[in-house]
Design a protein around this motif. Structure first.
Motif, PDB file in Angstrom:
ATOM      1  N   HIS A 140      44.025  42.697  49.361  1.00 27.42           N
ATOM      2  CA  HIS A 140      44.105  41.534  48.471  1.00 27.42           C
ATOM      3  C   HIS A 140      45.042  40.467  49.027  1.00 27.42           C
ATOM      4  CE1 HIS A 140      42.834  44.901  45.823  1.00 27.42           C
ATOM      5  NE2 HIS A 140      41.932  44.007  45.524  1.00 27.42           N
ATOM      6  N   THR A 161      46.278  37.096  50.659  1.00 34.81           N
ATOM      7  CA  THR A 161      45.784  35.731  50.493  1.00 34.81           C
ATOM      8  C   THR A 161      45.939  34.951  51.788  1.00 34.81           C
ATOM      9  OG1 THR A 161      47.934  34.857  49.817  1.00 34.81           O
ATOM     10  CG2 THR A 161      46.527  35.811  48.090  1.00 34.81           C
ATOM     11  N   ARG A 184      46.705  30.669  47.131  1.00 33.32           N
ATOM     12  CA  ARG A 184      46.433  31.968  46.511  1.00 33.32           C
ATOM     13  C   ARG A 184      45.026  32.479  46.799  1.00 33.32           C
ATOM     14  NH1 ARG A 184      47.963  29.838  40.653  1.00 33.32           N
ATOM     15  NH2 ARG A 184      46.634  28.232  41.546  1.00 33.32           N
ATOM     16  N   ALA A 185      44.212  31.704  47.519  1.00 32.67           N
ATOM     17  CA  ALA A 185      42.836  32.123  47.809  1.00 32.67           C
ATOM     18  C   ALA A 185      42.848  33.379  48.675  1.00 32.67           C
ATOM     19  CB  ALA A 185      42.088  30.994  48.517  1.00 32.67           C
ATOM     20  N   SER A 186      41.983  34.325  48.351  1.00 32.84           N
ATOM     21  CA  SER A 186      41.934  35.570  49.119  1.00 32.84           C
ATOM     22  C   SER A 186      41.347  35.317  50.502  1.00 32.84           C
ATOM     23  CB  SER A 186      41.092  36.620  48.391  1.00 32.84           C
ATOM     24  OG  SER A 186      39.723  36.277  48.440  1.00 32.84           O
TER      25      SER A 186
END
Length: 594
Positions: A263, A265, A347-349
């Protein structure tokens, strides 16, 4: 028939235009449409030269390959147009004909123009099955075809030795994976690795991959799981004069891949980089690039928001030449920058960003992504470093995946749970366990038992991946699904699990003999060694929603989920038990002085 008789028969078929095409559909199972048809030539029914193997063998022996090729293309294009067919027409071409000096150049273009078919609709298939004697002349011929507007495909990839070399040098529009690698792919890890490698290469050079020779739904489901969407084979339609123009809805790609167990980012690969204001002169940007040889990019900002980028090579190109400096030195950066760069939130994965750049047609591996935070400049991430990081994480995931189902195993499951506890993110865990699996194994054998386990894995992936964060296999007949509450609530989780139970109970009988279905179970020896009747396989599900403040680590969550699963098994048969406790029972230590 003698060689001379065969030659005369072939000449007669060509002169009298007795060759005719059959068409087999090539489909896009994601969009649910036929994208084109492959033409497969035939002679008159019952004729000694009815089938292509004999046709082309005689043509080769008689030195009539060029004449036969032209006759095949004429017949295919003419019939394609006569039937009002749409999409692409895939034409098989012997690569050695293309370098034949006697083969009339431009003949395919003339045929397409004569019969009214746009060259962009025609895909020239170069088969790897033929031994290619002169690759340099072949490359020139293919480049010539492309310049005329035709598309290029490498057929039967993997059947010979030249395909990968041609692919790397010519960047074809399509590659067709040889049917050998498709047949029973769901049962061969070697074939799956081969197809995954081809897909990975294809993404890098923007080539579409077609899997041909698909005959079973098991093969199709495995290909969907690997990421294949362009398909061909008897499952979709046999070669026919009146070919299929629609796709059976039961064959559409409804597969939703399991989300990665990592997970991280985009922030994990961000580098800080100096910026330049959009009202600065271009000369200032040139000076910065000149002073710093390692600087390849300058983000352009306006009030801390990124409005564009300046790339080193593009700016130097502007300033080159006799008048480059005079024309650009005093211009403001805003007038020469590249607008609308690829930008993502910090925060984008990594997975989401990877998908974004894959869909962006003009992206190359040496470009950078702008990263923002609260819509303000945060930094840049190179696509190369992003791909490297994803590769590292995927290798790590594969190392800890369950070898039977390839689902994430204990290491990945525990890491995700710990991450959620640390971030205090609401989540639920569903623990799936089969009832009476050991006696089933004893009667039907471990190989059949493995088939059941793989079926359960696919069932969970298909039904729960869309609303969950992770589908994992902790071993044996035990599975864990971690649900992200941002995708639903406890009620949705329970309903999703009950849907799995319903499908399980409906379809599990496929793994039983008729006599056991009628009996409603099997007779086997229990753990104490006594003969016992066991009902058909069922599935118990324990669902928990841990409180991050009460659970210290994945160990606590595992205890809680195990308790819920045991409660579910008490009901007998398939059952979903929703536990309302949010932390495991703690053992009370009794003082030795009491």
């Amino acid at each position: 028939m003698s060689t001379s008789d065969n030659r005369r028969a072939l000449i007669s078929l060509i002169d009298n235009q007795q060759l005719y095409p059959l068409f087999q559909p090539v489909v896009d199972t994601t969009r649910g449409c036929v994208i084109g048809h492959e033409s497969l030539i035939r002679g008159p029914k019952g004729h000694v030269l009815e089938f292509p193997d004999k046709l082309f063998s005689v043509a080769h022996e008689s030195d009539l390959l060029s004449e036969l090729e032209l006759a095949c293309r004429y017949a295919a294009i003419k019939e394609f147009q006569r039937r009002g067919m749409t999409g692409k027409l895939f034409l098989n071409v012997n690569p050695n004909v293309l370098k034949d000096d006697s083969h009339p150049h431009g003949s395919t273009l003339r045929l397409s123009q004569q019969l009214g078919l746009d060259p962009h609709q025609i895909v020239i298939e170069i088969s790897e099955r033929y031994p290619i004697e002169d690759t340099e002349n072949l490359k020139e011929a293919i480049i010539h075809y492309r310049q005329l507007g035709f598309m290029i495909a490498i057929d039967d990839l993997g059947a010979g030795y030249s395909g990968l070399k041609l692919w790397s040098e010519l960047h074809p529009d399509y590659v067709k994976i040889d049917r050998y690698f498709i047949q029973d792919i769901h049962e061969s890890s070697v074939k799956r690795v081969f197809v995954q490698s081809i897909l990975s290469l294809a993404k890098n050079i923007q080539t579409k991959v077609i899997a041909e020779g698909i005959e079973t739904k098991d093969e199709l489901e495995q290909l969907h799981a690997l990421g294949i969407k362009h398909c061909q084979g008897y499952l979709f339609g046999r070669p026919a004069k009146l070919p299929a123009r629609d796709v059976n809805t039961s064959l559409l790609n409804t597969y939703q891949p399991t989300k990665s167990s990592y997970h991280e980012t985009i922030a994990s690969v961000v580098n800080s980089l100096e910026t330049i204001a959009d009202d600065e002169p271009a000369l200032e940007a040139l000076n910065r690039f000149t002073k710093n040889a390692s600087l390849s990019l300058l983000p352009v900002t306006r009030y801390q928001q990124v409005v564009g980028v300046l790339r080193r090579e593009k700016l130097l190109e502007r300033f080159s030449g006799s008048y480059g400096h005079a024309l650009n030195a005093s211009k403001h950066v805003v007038h020469i920058m590249e607008k609308e760069p690829i930008a993502v939130d910090w925060r984008a994965s990594l997975e989401d960003v990877s998908q974004l750049i894959t869909e962006h047609e003009e992206t190359d591996v040496y470009q950078h992504i702008i990263v923002t935070r609260n819509n303000r400049y945060y930094g840049v991430a190179s696509i190369k470093s992003l791909l490297r990081k994803i590769t590292e994480l995927k290798i790590n995931d594969a190392r800890h995946a369950n070898p039977l189902t390839q689902l994430p195993g204990n290491v990945a499951i525990n890491r995700v749970i710990n991450e959620k506890l640390k971030a205090q993110t609401p989540f639920s865990v569903a623990y799936f366990d089969l009832n009476h699996f050991k006696p089933y194994n004893d009667i039907y054998g471990y190989e059949q038992g493995d088939q059941v386990i793989k079926w359960v894995a696919q069932l969970l992936q298909k039904r729960l991946t869309g609303c969950s964060n992770l589908v994992g296999h902790i071993g044996g007949d035990d599975f864990v699904v971690i649900f992200d509450h941002s995708a639903g609530n406890a009620g949705l989780v329970e309903n999703s699990c009950k849907n799995v139970i319903e499908l399980f109970d409906r379809d599990v009988i496929q793994f039983y003999q008729e006599e056991h279905i009628k009996l409603g179970g099997i007779k086997a020896v229990n753990r104490e060694g006594h003969p016992t009747f066991f009902s058909l396989l069922s599935i118990a599900v324990g669902v928990v929603s841990p409180d991050a403040k009460l659970c210290e680590s994945h160990h606590d969550v595992a205890l809680l989920a195990t308790e819920a699963k045991k409660e579910a098994k008490r009901f007998g048969g398939s059952h979903c038990y929703l536990c309302h406790r949010q932390a495991p029972r703690r053992l009370k230590l009794v003082s030795s002085h009491s």
